[in-house]
Design a protein around this motif. Structure first.
Motif, PDB file in Angstrom:
ATOM      1  N   LYS A 106       0.854  -1.182   0.000  1.00 51.98           N
ATOM      2  CA  LYS A 106       0.000   0.000   0.000  1.00 51.98           C
ATOM      3  C   LYS A 106       0.891   1.234   0.000  1.00 51.98           C
ATOM      4  O   LYS A 106       1.833   1.316   0.761  1.00 51.98           O
ATOM      5  CB  LYS A 106      -0.897   0.029   1.235  1.00 51.98           C
ATOM      6  CG  LYS A 106      -2.066  -0.881   1.154  1.00 51.98           C
ATOM      7  CD  LYS A 106      -2.966  -0.676   2.343  1.00 51.98           C
ATOM      8  CE  LYS A 106      -4.126  -1.645   2.261  1.00 51.98           C
ATOM      9  NZ  LYS A 106      -5.043  -1.486   3.372  1.00 51.98           N
ATOM     10  N   ASN A 107       0.552   2.169  -0.863  1.00 54.10           N
ATOM     11  CA  ASN A 107       1.359   3.383  -0.950  1.00 54.10           C
ATOM     12  C   ASN A 107       0.510   4.555  -0.484  1.00 54.10           C
ATOM     13  O   ASN A 107      -0.191   5.191  -1.263  1.00 54.10           O
ATOM     14  CB  ASN A 107       1.865   3.590  -2.366  1.00 54.10           C
ATOM     15  CG  ASN A 107       2.992   4.585  -2.427  1.00 54.10           C
ATOM     16  OD1 ASN A 107       3.167   5.398  -1.524  1.00 54.10           O
ATOM     17  ND2 ASN A 107       3.760   4.537  -3.499  1.00 54.10           N
ATOM     18  N   ILE A 108       0.548   4.840   0.790  1.00 56.75           N
ATOM     19  CA  ILE A 108      -0.257   5.905   1.385  1.00 56.75           C
ATOM     20  C   ILE A 108       0.205   7.271   0.875  1.00 56.75           C
ATOM     21  O   ILE A 108      -0.610   8.171   0.670  1.00 56.75           O
ATOM     22  CB  ILE A 108      -0.171   5.841   2.929  1.00 56.75           C
ATOM     23  CG1 ILE A 108      -0.633   4.463   3.435  1.00 56.75           C
ATOM     24  CG2 ILE A 108      -0.986   6.942   3.570  1.00 56.75           C
ATOM     25  CD1 ILE A 108      -2.056   4.098   3.064  1.00 56.75           C
ATOM     26  N   PHE A 109       1.495   7.427   0.641  1.00 56.12           N
ATOM     27  CA  PHE A 109       2.028   8.692   0.126  1.00 56.12           C
ATOM     28  C   PHE A 109       1.437   9.003  -1.244  1.00 56.12           C
ATOM     29  O   PHE A 109       1.002  10.127  -1.518  1.00 56.12           O
ATOM     30  CB  PHE A 109       3.555   8.591   0.073  1.00 56.12           C
ATOM     31  CG  PHE A 109       4.263   9.877  -0.195  1.00 56.12           C
ATOM     32  CD1 PHE A 109       3.835  11.073   0.349  1.00 56.12           C
ATOM     33  CD2 PHE A 109       5.394   9.888  -0.995  1.00 56.12           C
ATOM     34  CE1 PHE A 109       4.517  12.258   0.111  1.00 56.12           C
ATOM     35  CE2 PHE A 109       6.081  11.062  -1.239  1.00 56.12           C
ATOM     36  CZ  PHE A 109       5.638  12.248  -0.687  1.00 56.12           C
ATOM     37  N   LEU A 110       1.372   8.007  -2.123  1.00 52.47           N
ATOM     38  CA  LEU A 110       0.785   8.196  -3.452  1.00 52.47           C
ATOM     39  C   LEU A 110      -0.721   8.398  -3.356  1.00 52.47           C
ATOM     40  O   LEU A 110      -1.302   9.185  -4.095  1.00 52.47           O
ATOM     41  CB  LEU A 110       1.115   7.003  -4.347  1.00 52.47           C
ATOM     42  CG  LEU A 110       0.706   7.103  -5.809  1.00 52.47           C
ATOM     43  CD1 LEU A 110       1.337   8.317  -6.473  1.00 52.47           C
ATOM     44  CD2 LEU A 110       1.092   5.831  -6.559  1.00 52.47           C
ATOM     45  N   ALA A 111      -1.374   7.694  -2.429  1.00 45.77           N
ATOM     46  CA  ALA A 111      -2.820   7.884  -2.238  1.00 45.77           C
ATOM     47  C   ALA A 111      -3.117   9.306  -1.783  1.00 45.77           C
ATOM     48  O   ALA A 111      -4.094   9.914  -2.217  1.00 45.77           O
ATOM     49  CB  ALA A 111      -3.353   6.869  -1.222  1.00 45.77           C
ATOM     50  N   THR A 112      -2.267   9.853  -0.932  1.00 35.96           N
ATOM     51  CA  THR A 112      -2.460  11.218  -0.430  1.00 35.96           C
ATOM     52  C   THR A 112      -2.359  12.235  -1.555  1.00 35.96           C
ATOM     53  O   THR A 112      -3.214  13.119  -1.691  1.00 35.96           O
ATOM     54  CB  THR A 112      -1.418  11.538   0.658  1.00 35.96           C
ATOM     55  OG1 THR A 112      -1.502  10.557   1.681  1.00 35.96           O
ATOM     56  CG2 THR A 112      -1.640  12.912   1.236  1.00 35.96           C
ATOM     57  N   VAL A 113      -1.330  12.123  -2.376  1.00 39.11           N
ATOM     58  CA  VAL A 113      -1.171  13.090  -3.461  1.00 39.11           C
ATOM     59  C   VAL A 113      -2.316  12.973  -4.459  1.00 39.11           C
ATOM     60  O   VAL A 113      -2.817  13.980  -4.975  1.00 39.11           O
ATOM     61  CB  VAL A 113       0.205  12.960  -4.152  1.00 39.11           C
ATOM     62  CG1 VAL A 113       0.317  11.726  -4.980  1.00 39.11           C
ATOM     63  CG2 VAL A 113       0.484  14.170  -5.019  1.00 39.11           C
ATOM     64  N   ASN A 114      -2.785  11.769  -4.727  1.00 39.06           N
ATOM     65  CA  ASN A 114      -3.904  11.601  -5.651  1.00 39.06           C
ATOM     66  C   ASN A 114      -5.204  12.139  -5.058  1.00 39.06           C
ATOM     67  O   ASN A 114      -6.029  12.700  -5.778  1.00 39.06           O
ATOM     68  CB  ASN A 114      -4.060  10.125  -6.032  1.00 39.06           C
ATOM     69  CG  ASN A 114      -3.045   9.718  -7.061  1.00 39.06           C
ATOM     70  OD1 ASN A 114      -2.871  10.376  -8.066  1.00 39.06           O
ATOM     71  ND2 ASN A 114      -2.355   8.628  -6.796  1.00 39.06           N
ATOM     72  N   PHE A 115      -5.386  11.986  -3.762  1.00 37.52           N
ATOM     73  CA  PHE A 115      -6.569  12.546  -3.105  1.00 37.52           C
ATOM     74  C   PHE A 115      -6.590  14.069  -3.259  1.00 37.52           C
ATOM     75  O   PHE A 115      -7.615  14.657  -3.624  1.00 37.52           O
ATOM     76  CB  PHE A 115      -6.586  12.153  -1.625  1.00 37.52           C
ATOM     77  CG  PHE A 115      -7.693  12.803  -0.847  1.00 37.52           C
ATOM     78  CD1 PHE A 115      -8.990  12.333  -0.952  1.00 37.52           C
ATOM     79  CD2 PHE A 115      -7.439  13.890  -0.033  1.00 37.52           C
ATOM     80  CE1 PHE A 115     -10.020  12.944  -0.252  1.00 37.52           C
ATOM     81  CE2 PHE A 115      -8.449  14.505   0.680  1.00 37.52           C
ATOM     82  CZ  PHE A 115      -9.750  14.033   0.574  1.00 37.52           C
TER      83      PHE A 115
END
Length: 164
Positions: A106-115
């Motif tokens: 899981k890439n939370i950092f990438l999920a954050t930027v996409n959010f």
């Protein structure tokens, strides 16, 4: 003559086998966990599956540039923005946020930027749609006034304060 071990020898060898420490085979995950528990915080980050040695780290870092460009567009007038581009940013942000939470690791950092990319696109799309509706309302009012002038020019002139 055949050799028959005595009971005493058999018992001795059985006891040795029971007392011998059993070697347990360590899985790769357990080995990584043991190594990780001995590492410092920075070392854990450096060697993690989403650390700076992987694309899972650098892709979000670069994508923050798109988010910051969208935030900078908050100060531009809505008529100079593209609705299709901002709708695409919204869709991209939503779709990839979900995907980042499904993939392994899981890439939370990438999920954050996409959010945040989706949020910026949604805000800009809303601004554009509000502007388009206000322009349509102004055009409609002007159209009604023009229609009144064409149909009843004398009354329109009197309403405007002009005298014969």
């Amino acid at each position: 003559m055949s050799f028959r071990p005595t009971t005493r020898i058999l018992n001795f060898s059985r006891n040795l086998l029971r007392q011998a420490p059993r070697r347990r085979v360590q899985t790769a995950a357990e080995a990584n966990a043991n190594v990780a528990s001995k590492q410092s915080g920075f070392s854990k980050f450096l060697h993690s599956p989403v650390g700076p040695k992987t694309v899972h780290f650098w892709a979000p870092v670069m994508k923050w540039g798109i988010v910051l460009a969208g935030v900078a567009d908050f100060f531009r007038p809505a008529e100079s923005l593209s609705l299709s581009q901002n709708m695409a940013l919204t869709a991209t942000g939503i779709i990839w946020t979900r995907w980042c939470l499904i993939i392994r690791p899981k890439n939370i950092f990438l999920a954050t930027v996409n959010f945040f990319l989706g949020c910026v696109g949604l805000i800009q799309s809303t601004r554009i749609l509000i502007w388009q509706n206000s322009v349509k309302g102004a055009v409609k009012e002007e159209g009604e006034a023009a229609k009144k002038v064409i149909e009843h020019p004398v009354e329109a002139a009197k309403d405007a304060g002009l005298k014969n």
